[in-house]
Motif scaffolding. Structure first.
Motif, mmCIF file in Angstrom:
data_model
loop_
_atom_site.group_PDB
_atom_site.id
_atom_site.type_symbol
_atom_site.label_atom_id
_atom_site.label_comp_id
_atom_site.label_asym_id
_atom_site.label_seq_id
_atom_site.Cartn_x
_atom_site.Cartn_y
_atom_site.Cartn_z
ATOM 1 N N ILE A 3 0.577 -1.035 0.104
ATOM 2 C CA ILE A 3 0.134 -0.112 -0.155
ATOM 3 C C ILE A 3 0.810 1.399 -0.090
ATOM 4 O O ILE A 3 2.138 1.324 0.869
ATOM 5 C CB ILE A 3 -0.886 -0.024 1.220
ATOM 6 N N THR A 4 0.619 2.337 -0.719
ATOM 7 C CA THR A 4 1.091 3.335 -0.799
ATOM 8 C C THR A 4 0.056 4.136 -1.599
ATOM 9 O O THR A 4 -0.329 4.617 -2.313
ATOM 10 C CB THR A 4 2.860 3.604 -1.841
ATOM 11 N N PRO A 5 0.431 5.415 -0.898
ATOM 12 C CA PRO A 5 1.152 5.601 0.472
ATOM 13 C C PRO A 5 1.328 5.489 1.873
ATOM 14 O O PRO A 5 0.005 4.812 1.694
ATOM 15 C CB PRO A 5 1.473 7.404 0.016
ATOM 16 N N LEU A 21 0.555 -8.283 10.745
ATOM 17 C CA LEU A 21 0.959 -7.143 11.155
ATOM 18 C C LEU A 21 1.942 -6.533 11.077
ATOM 19 O O LEU A 21 1.741 -5.355 11.343
ATOM 20 C CB LEU A 21 0.757 -8.040 13.111
ATOM 21 N N ARG A 22 2.646 -6.704 10.708
ATOM 22 C CA ARG A 22 4.394 -6.279 10.307
ATOM 23 C C ARG A 22 4.740 -5.493 9.450
ATOM 24 O O ARG A 22 4.855 -4.226 9.217
ATOM 25 C CB ARG A 22 5.303 -6.703 10.506
ATOM 26 N N ASN A 23 3.550 -6.497 8.745
ATOM 27 C CA ASN A 23 3.620 -5.794 7.232
ATOM 28 C C ASN A 23 2.342 -4.727 7.299
ATOM 29 O O ASN A 23 2.869 -3.368 6.293
ATOM 30 C CB ASN A 23 3.075 -6.949 6.141
ATOM 31 N N VAL A 24 0.888 -4.717 7.930
ATOM 32 C CA VAL A 24 0.035 -3.388 7.574
ATOM 33 C C VAL A 24 0.797 -2.403 8.721
ATOM 34 O O VAL A 24 0.732 -0.956 8.313
ATOM 35 C CB VAL A 24 -0.919 -4.408 8.313
ATOM 36 N N LEU A 25 1.756 -2.891 9.955
ATOM 37 C CA LEU A 25 1.520 -1.339 9.719
ATOM 38 C C LEU A 25 3.471 -1.272 9.812
ATOM 39 O O LEU A 25 2.657 0.462 9.671
ATOM 40 C CB LEU A 25 2.468 -1.709 11.817
ATOM 41 N N ALA A 26 3.631 -1.712 8.976
ATOM 42 C CA ALA A 26 5.234 -0.661 8.263
ATOM 43 C C ALA A 26 3.925 0.416 6.919
ATOM 44 O O ALA A 26 4.118 1.096 6.476
ATOM 45 C CB ALA A 26 6.102 -2.359 7.406
ATOM 46 N N ARG A 27 2.818 -0.204 6.807
ATOM 47 C CA ARG A 27 2.094 0.324 6.442
ATOM 48 C C ARG A 27 1.339 2.332 6.448
ATOM 49 O O ARG A 27 0.775 2.731 5.622
ATOM 50 C CB ARG A 27 1.477 -0.302 5.058
ATOM 51 N N LEU A 28 1.812 1.993 7.683
ATOM 52 C CA LEU A 28 1.466 3.252 8.577
ATOM 53 C C LEU A 28 1.752 4.504 8.908
ATOM 54 O O LEU A 28 3.607 3.805 8.970
ATOM 55 C CB LEU A 28 0.087 2.666 9.747
ATOM 56 N N ARG A 29 1.410 5.574 8.589
ATOM 57 C CA ARG A 29 2.636 6.360 8.686
ATOM 58 C C ARG A 29 2.961 6.302 10.765
ATOM 59 O O ARG A 29 1.651 5.224 11.918
ATOM 60 C CB ARG A 29 1.540 7.982 9.173
ATOM 61 N N ASP A 31 8.429 4.617 6.636
ATOM 62 C CA ASP A 31 7.611 5.429 5.966
ATOM 63 C C ASP A 31 7.283 6.959 6.757
ATOM 64 O O ASP A 31 6.036 7.580 6.552
ATOM 65 C CB ASP A 31 6.462 4.913 6.312
ATOM 66 N N ALA A 32 7.685 7.325 7.867
ATOM 67 C CA ALA A 32 8.341 8.454 8.072
ATOM 68 C C ALA A 32 7.703 9.656 6.901
ATOM 69 O O ALA A 32 8.340 9.750 6.264
ATOM 70 C CB ALA A 32 9.075 8.782 9.361
ATOM 71 N N GLY A 33 7.074 10.857 7.408
ATOM 72 C CA GLY A 33 6.473 11.505 6.498
ATOM 73 C C GLY A 33 6.106 13.298 7.296
ATOM 74 O O GLY A 33 6.424 12.640 8.570
ATOM 75 N N PRO A 34 6.044 14.047 6.663
ATOM 76 C CA PRO A 34 6.113 14.721 7.900
ATOM 77 C C PRO A 34 5.036 14.785 8.685
ATOM 78 O O PRO A 34 3.866 14.351 8.315
ATOM 79 C CB PRO A 34 5.401 16.417 6.680
#
Length: 231
Positions: free
Chosen positions: A110-112, A132-140, A217-220
């Motif tokens: 999933i992006t972004p 769970l790790r894969n889903v949480l890696a897709r979250l801010r 996946d850190a963003g502003p």
């Protein structure tokens, strides 16, 4: 809809595939509970939320109502049959900002990065640390997650637990971890809150993804994921 995915455990796949066309009717009694779980997930207008194990999309419309037309809902569903029903629902309702990725949660891309995730009645996914790790890696960083579903009541309530097993057996590949379904998720998030319901036969858990330091996946800070404007 993304249709590329890798094989998944047969028990987990079969738990839903045969029930796709009757799922809405068979589980309609739980719709008020789905509403409670969606309400427990903090969401703002314009945000993007992942509906993990979205099934036929029974939570997707509720999530869409919360994020509004400027937000988005991305369903993740490994069963082709369930995903097909969800896509039919989306088309019938005309939801331009709701989509389905047909993939196991372990492999979904999933992006972004999204702003929140819902795990509604997806016990087998919650028992997969890889998913769970894969889903949480897709979250801010700081994203909220909410999980809920059935669980074993106290062992003293033998009759209730027998009923629970009958009710959930068609949709659960394995009852491993059914006394504390959130056991893996709570190790990956912060600010965990758990509320048990129905004499301990159900639960709602909320928490937040750690961050922002070191998150891949850190963003502003405070900047929500952007959903493409409808054509």
């Amino acid at each position: 809809m993304n249709t590329s995915h890798t094989p998944v455990p047969a028990a987990r796949q079969q738990a839903y595939s045969r029930q796709a066309r009757s799922y809405d009717r068979d589980t309609g009694v739980f719709q008020p509970y789905r509403r409670q779980l969606v309400e427990a997930l903090p969401l703002d207008r314009g945000q993007v939320v992942l509906d993990v194990g979205c099934g036929t999309g029974l939570c997707s419309g509720l999530l869409r109502d919360k994020v509004g037309p400027g937000g988005g809902v991305v369903g993740i569903e490994e069963s082709p049959q369930m995903a097909a029903v969800a896509c039919e629902r989306i088309a019938f309702e005309g939801w331009r900002n709701v989509t389905v990725v047909q993939s196991p949660a372990e492999d979904a891309r999933i992006t972004p990065a999204a702003d929140a995730a819902l795990f509604c009645a997806v016990h087998d996914i919650l028992q997969s640390p890889g998913a769970l790790r894969n889903v949480l890696a897709r979250l801010r960083p700081g994203a909220w997650v909410a999980a809920g579903g059935g669980k074993w009541a106290t062992p003293a309530l033998m009759g209730m637990n027998l009923l629970i097993s009958v009710m959930h057996a068609p949709y659960v590949g394995s009852f491993s971890g059914f006394s504390r379904p959130w056991r893996h998720l709570e190790q990956l998030v912060e600010d965990v809150q758990v509320r048990e319901m129905g004499l301990g036969s159900g639960y709602i858990m909320t928490g937040r993804v750690p961050g922002p330091a070191g998150h891949p996946d850190a963003g502003p800070a405070g900047s929500p994921a952007r959903w493409p404007s409808p054509a």
